[in-house]
Design an enzyme around this catalytic site. Structure first.
Site, PDB file in Angstrom:
ATOM      1  N   GLU A  75      -9.137   1.453  -2.496  1.00 28.18           N
ATOM      2  CA  GLU A  75      -9.225   1.509  -1.029  1.00 28.18           C
ATOM      3  C   GLU A  75     -10.602   1.999  -0.609  1.00 28.18           C
ATOM      4  OE1 GLU A  75      -6.535   2.857   2.789  1.00 28.18           O
ATOM      5  OE2 GLU A  75      -6.303   3.944   0.910  1.00 28.18           O
TER       6      GLU A  75
ATOM      7  N   ASP B 103       2.156   2.132   3.740  1.00 23.18           N
ATOM      8  CA  ASP B 103       1.207   3.259   3.727  1.00 23.18           C
ATOM      9  C   ASP B 103       1.924   4.603   3.579  1.00 23.18           C
ATOM     10  OD1 ASP B 103      -1.271   4.444   3.603  1.00 23.18           O
ATOM     11  OD2 ASP B 103      -1.686   4.295   5.751  1.00 23.18           O
TER      12      ASP B 103
ATOM     13  N   HIS C  29     -13.330   1.937   3.837  1.00 22.71           N
ATOM     14  CA  HIS C  29     -12.276   2.804   4.341  1.00 22.71           C
ATOM     15  C   HIS C  29     -12.682   3.197   5.755  1.00 22.71           C
ATOM     16  CE1 HIS C  29      -9.552   6.420   4.477  1.00 22.71           C
ATOM     17  NE2 HIS C  29      -8.739   5.424   4.199  1.00 22.71           N
TER      18      HIS C  29
ATOM     19  N   HIS D  52      -8.849  -1.749   7.341  1.00 17.62           N
ATOM     20  CA  HIS D  52      -9.907  -0.752   7.565  1.00 17.62           C
ATOM     21  C   HIS D  52     -11.252  -1.357   7.953  1.00 17.62           C
ATOM     22  CE1 HIS D  52      -8.095   3.156   6.668  1.00 17.62           C
ATOM     23  NE2 HIS D  52      -7.449   2.589   5.674  1.00 17.62           N
TER      24      HIS D  52
ATOM     25  N   HIS E 271      -2.443  -3.129   4.738  1.00 22.11           N
ATOM     26  CA  HIS E 271      -1.688  -2.235   5.624  1.00 22.11           C
ATOM     27  C   HIS E 271      -2.343  -2.197   6.998  1.00 22.11           C
ATOM     28  CE1 HIS E 271      -4.785   0.227   3.775  1.00 22.11           C
ATOM     29  NE2 HIS E 271      -4.479   1.307   4.456  1.00 22.11           N
TER      30      HIS E 271
ATOM     31  N   ASP F  15       0.176   5.491  -1.082  1.00 16.63           N
ATOM     32  CA  ASP F  15      -0.843   6.469  -1.478  1.00 16.63           C
ATOM     33  C   ASP F  15      -0.290   7.612  -2.322  1.00 16.63           C
ATOM     34  OD1 ASP F  15      -3.631   5.984  -0.533  1.00 16.63           O
ATOM     35  OD2 ASP F  15      -2.635   5.696   1.383  1.00 16.63           O
TER      36      ASP F  15
ATOM     37  N   HIS G 160       0.827  -1.210   0.000  1.00 18.47           N
ATOM     38  CA  HIS G 160       0.000   0.000   0.000  1.00 18.47           C
ATOM     39  C   HIS G 160       0.859   1.258   0.000  1.00 18.47           C
ATOM     40  CE1 HIS G 160      -4.072   1.670   0.628  1.00 18.47           C
ATOM     41  NE2 HIS G 160      -3.426   2.681   1.185  1.00 18.47           N
TER      42      HIS G 160
END
Length: 406
Positions: free
Chosen positions: A131, A328, A158, A199, A220, A28, A26
């Site tokens: 995500e 992350d 999420h 999540h 993650h 972003d 993961h």
């Protein structure tokens, strides 16, 4: 002249990563590019040093020993319906633009075989993960369209619930997965899209493990027994991973590693909310307010040994075949000391070597487990797609029918 112990450990770590690089679950970067420069890749050229603006650039990816990366095509869960879908498409377009712009460094990968081929060519296999189930707007056809565009996992939620699944950080509503949520999992299995349970609430995790015919993924998340945060994985779920074949990837977000960081973050969020700002905002005003708060309230710091503590626990419960790494980076405003950007992975490997982890076990952690779970999902999909047609179920059809009459 012999190397000092720390230098020798880092040299060993880098040598291992040269053979078995990190397949990270993961990152972003696409969202950071959206927020900072609205996808203007000239203004955030990751072929240049982006220290101070991003956690990620090509030089640091190479220094960190990254060989495969799931780029998150995340959009905020405050976006719903068509707005969430179109924003997700823009994120996918960003990843495709990055791959096209840097062909000597990044290569699109959709299968385990293509991931291995990229490693052999010395380029970073670039995969995509959506995500949050809000990205499909309760449409299985949209799910299939994302898969056709190259998305190879979807996190079911999420930070907020979706109508068919509960999030770890929202009030329970569905009690886990609804009937439509189970249908989403089945359709993901049929497609070969990994079911990502980061999540999600613990009940959603358990329901998904029961429903899934393919290995699941935590792209993650860390260990709840080490840091009691709802975003982390409970022990019973970790213990259930071997039977499923799934992989839980430790994350480096300090709040999910160290309880004291969570307390500090809650105070920061309240401080920013009082000023009309979201804690994740990266505007100059938000950065200034965050810096002002941190100057008077020093931030507790998670460290590389704390991440290693989580991995030791996850290995003890799930086994070494069922753990991985999902940093992350560029999805958090704070980082762990020693893991401040994508160049930091060798420090974690050196720490684990010092704790007695063998090279074969480290190779599973960094590379083999992630590739294996992707391959297993492909094999399951090959079998299921021969006997099951695409699902045309709707949330109204499944979930409204399941509700008791008033």
């Amino acid at each position: 002249m012999s190397l000092q112990p720390e230098a020798a450990a880092m040299s060993r770590a880098r040598a291992l990563l040269a053979r078995y690089p990190v397949a990270d679950g993961h990152n972003d970067l696409p969202w950071a590019l959206r927020e900072q420069v609205r996808y203007d890749l000239d203004r955030r050229d990751i072929a240049a040093d982006q220290s101070g603006t991003l956690h990620t650039d090509l030089r640091r990816l190479r220094a960190g020993g990254v060989g495969a990366q799931f780029w998150s095509v995340y959009v905020r869960s405050s976006l719903r319906g068509d707005s969430a879908v179109s924003a997700t498409l823009e994120q996918i377009d960003c990843v495709r633009s990055l791959i096209a712009r840097y062909p000597q460094a990044l290569r699109a990968a959709f299968t385990a075989e293509e991931v291995e081929s990229a490693r052999e060519r010395g380029v970073i296999a670039s995969l995509m993960g959506a995500e949050g189930g809000h990205s499909i707007a309760c449409s299985l056809a949209t799910l299939r369209a994302l898969h056709a565009l190259g998305v190879r996992y979807m996190t079911l939620t999420h930070n907020d619930n979706v109508p068919w699944a509960d999030s770890a950080t929202d009030e329970p509503a569905a009690g886990g997965l609804t009937r439509f949520g189970e249908e989403v999992v089945r359709e993901m299995n049929r497609l070969g899209m990994l079911v990502d349970l980061s999540h999600t609430s613990a009940d959603t995790m358990r329901d998904a493990l029961r429903a899934s015919r393919s290995p699941v993924l935590f792209s993650h998340s860390s260990a709840r027994a080490v840091c009691d945060h709802p975003r982390n994985v409970p022990d019973d779920v970790l213990a259930a991973l071997p039977a499923n074949g799934g992989v839980a990837m430790v994350t480096f977000v300090p709040e999910f590693l160290l309880p004291e960081v969570g307390e500090w973050n809650r105070a920061l969020r309240a401080h920013m909310q009082d000023r009309g700002l979201h804690h994740g905002d990266r505007t100059p005003e938000a950065v200034a307010v965050r810096s002002e708060f941190e100057a008077t309230h020093p931030r507790p710091r998670a460290t590389v040994p704390v991440v290693a503590d989580h991995l030791d626990h996850m290995r003890a419960l799930a086994g070494v075949d069922h753990i991985g790494i999902g940093g992350d980076f560029d999805g958090t405003t704070s980082t762990t000391s020693g893991l401040d950007d994508v160049a930091g992975y060798p420090r974690l490997i050196a720490e684990l070597m010092d704790r007695g982890w063998s090279d074969p076990d480290l190779a599973k952690l960094t590379w083999s487990n992630a590739v294996r779970v992707l391959r297993d999902a492909q094999h399951t999909a090959s079998e299921l797609s021969r006997v099951e047609p695409p699902s045309n179920a709707t949330i109204t059809e499944l979930d409204d029918a399941a509700r008791p009459p008033d």
